[in-house]
Design an enzyme around this catalytic site. Structure first.
Site, PDB file in Angstrom:
ATOM      1  N   ASP A  12      11.068  17.244  41.335  1.00 59.69           N
ATOM      2  CA  ASP A  12      10.821  18.606  41.834  1.00 59.69           C
ATOM      3  C   ASP A  12       9.308  18.756  42.008  1.00 59.69           C
ATOM      4  OD1 ASP A  12      11.326  21.402  42.403  1.00 59.69           O
ATOM      5  OD2 ASP A  12      10.577  21.863  40.410  1.00 59.69           O
ATOM      6  N   SER A  13       8.909  19.895  42.557  1.00 52.70           N
ATOM      7  CA  SER A  13       7.476  20.165  42.710  1.00 52.70           C
ATOM      8  C   SER A  13       6.795  20.407  41.359  1.00 52.70           C
ATOM      9  CB  SER A  13       7.283  21.390  43.596  1.00 52.70           C
ATOM     10  OG  SER A  13       7.867  22.522  42.975  1.00 52.70           O
ATOM     11  N   GLY A  45       7.165  25.452  48.427  1.00 49.89           N
ATOM     12  CA  GLY A  45       7.877  26.446  49.249  1.00 49.89           C
ATOM     13  C   GLY A  45       7.051  27.094  50.334  1.00 49.89           C
ATOM     14  N   CYS A  75      15.292  20.150  43.848  1.00 49.56           N
ATOM     15  CA  CYS A  75      14.406  21.079  44.547  1.00 49.56           C
ATOM     16  C   CYS A  75      15.115  21.545  45.808  1.00 49.56           C
ATOM     17  CB  CYS A  75      13.103  20.356  44.900  1.00 49.56           C
ATOM     18  SG  CYS A  75      11.993  21.355  45.895  1.00 49.56           S
ATOM     19  N   GLU A 154       5.950  28.699  36.555  1.00 49.31           N
ATOM     20  CA  GLU A 154       5.020  27.639  36.145  1.00 49.31           C
ATOM     21  C   GLU A 154       4.088  28.134  35.037  1.00 49.31           C
ATOM     22  OE1 GLU A 154       4.492  24.315  37.233  1.00 49.31           O
ATOM     23  OE2 GLU A 154       6.325  24.390  38.413  1.00 49.31           O
ATOM     24  N   CYS A 186      16.452  28.214  44.198  1.00 53.47           N
ATOM     25  CA  CYS A 186      15.210  27.512  43.839  1.00 53.47           C
ATOM     26  C   CYS A 186      15.368  27.137  42.379  1.00 53.47           C
ATOM     27  CB  CYS A 186      14.004  28.427  44.033  1.00 53.47           C
ATOM     28  SG  CYS A 186      12.476  27.730  43.340  1.00 53.47           S
ATOM     29  N   HIS A 188      13.332  26.656  40.117  1.00 53.41           N
ATOM     30  CA  HIS A 188      12.469  27.373  39.173  1.00 53.41           C
ATOM     31  C   HIS A 188      13.131  28.678  38.689  1.00 53.41           C
ATOM     32  CE1 HIS A 188       9.185  24.803  40.621  1.00 53.41           C
ATOM     33  NE2 HIS A 188       8.403  25.291  39.668  1.00 53.41           N
TER      34      HIS A 188
HETATM   35  N1  DGL Z   1      11.746  24.302  42.625  1.00 57.18           N
HETATM   36  C1  DGL Z   1      11.636  24.062  44.014  1.00 57.18           C
HETATM   37  C2  DGL Z   1      12.790  24.612  44.791  1.00 57.18           C
HETATM   38  O1  DGL Z   1      13.893  24.581  44.292  1.00 57.18           O
HETATM   39  C3  DGL Z   1      10.256  24.221  44.626  1.00 57.18           C
HETATM   40  C4  DGL Z   1       9.538  25.492  44.457  1.00 57.18           C
HETATM   41  C5  DGL Z   1       8.148  25.410  45.045  1.00 57.18           C
HETATM   42  O2  DGL Z   1       7.439  24.469  44.716  1.00 57.18           O
HETATM   43  O3  DGL Z   1       7.777  26.283  45.842  1.00 57.18           O
HETATM   44  O4  DGL Z   1      12.676  25.010  45.921  1.00 57.18           O
END
Ligand code: DGL
Length: 266
Positions: A12-13, A45, A75, A154, A186, A188
């Site tokens: 993931d990011s 994103g 992600c 984050e 997402c 996150h």
């Molecule tokens: N967690 C990721 C997602 O599901 C990326 C979020 C991001 O880095 O903007 O899209």
């Protein structure tokens, strides 16, 4: 080396993919896992598809060097924008998170009014809406990009006042549509689940694609006969060292790890 003994790669990011990792550990406790969080370049994103694709290729190359037997793109931004391209570029099995999310939402919705929240790139791709309507023709789908959720997650600001204010700003609009289910599009966002639930209301079912994604991986490993029966080691890599990553990792997984910084840029 016996293929079943090789680890699963997850990326993931940043910390978001840990919410998927948690379910993978629950469903597949004997698998070894190598996780990569691109903490130097988060968020994805708000970036272009081309750049997200380039980052993803670098990560997959790194995970391949770690000898993984399959990869989960934990992600939504990568899954919705680059999955097909990545699948055709790499000769390794890759599982994404959109289809599991759609399958879970279709299972829970009763009034067929489904909300989706995600990053700008995920919402812009329109993939969730397309996939839902492919399966449920008369569904009504309402989408909203919530870009500030990623930095809040984050930062570990999961239930703070500022997070409630931001969630209210984003979700007010969705509340008008009488949705009965809301996909956390997402990885996150499950970190902010309590806040999101408080704001959207108890009667809306929150859909987190993570569990179904882990099930997909389990089915794949079973079909191929390559489940690990005696592993369970978890290793974490990041592109920039941060104590916050380690903190959120221990919060989500209830395991203490010190992520190792690696350079993967080409
Ligand atoms: N967690 C990721 C997602 O599901 C990326 C979020 C991001 O880095 O903007 O899209």
């Amino acid at each position: 080396m016996d293929i079943s003994k090789r680890p699963i790669g997850i990326f993931d990011s940043g910390v978001g993919g840990l919410t998927v990792t948690k379910e993978v550990i629950n469903v597949l406790p004997k698998e070894d896992i190598v996780y990569f969080g691109d903490t130097a370049r988060v968020p994805y994103g708000s970036k272009s598809k081309e750049l997200v694709y380039k980052f993803s290729c670098e990560i997959i190359n790194f995970l391949k060097q770690q000898n993984v037997k399959a990869i989960i793109i934990a992600c939504n931004t990568v899954s919705s924008n680059c999955y097909e391209d990545l699948k055709s570029k790499f000769d390794i099995p890759i599982i994404e998170v959109l289809n599991p999310g759609v399958a879970s939402a279709i299972k829970v919705t009763k009034n067929k009014k489904i909300g989706i929240i995600g990053t700008e790139a995920t919402i812009r791709s329109n993939q969730y809406e397309k996939k839902i309507k492919d399966k449920l023709k008369d569904a009504k789908v309402y989408s909203k990009a919530c870009p500030l959720f990623v930095p809040l997650a984050e930062e570990g600001l999961l239930e703070d006042k500022i997070t409630i204010d931001v969630a209210s700003m984003y979700l007010e609009e969705l509340k008008k549509y009488n949705i009965d289910s809301l996909i956390l599009g997402c990885t996150h966002y499950p970190l902010l689940k309590n806040t999101i639930k408080k704001v959207i209301g108890e009667d809306v079912t929150i859909v987190d694609p993570a569990f179904e994604t882990a099930i997909q991986m389990k089915k794949f490993l079973q079909e191929k006969g390559i489940e690990n029966k005696d592993g369970g080691n978890h290793k974490f890599y990041v592109s920039d060292k941060s104590d916050k990553f380690d903190f959120i990792c221990s919060l989500v997984l209830k395991e203490n790890h010190i992520a190792e910084k690696v350079s993967i840029e080409k």
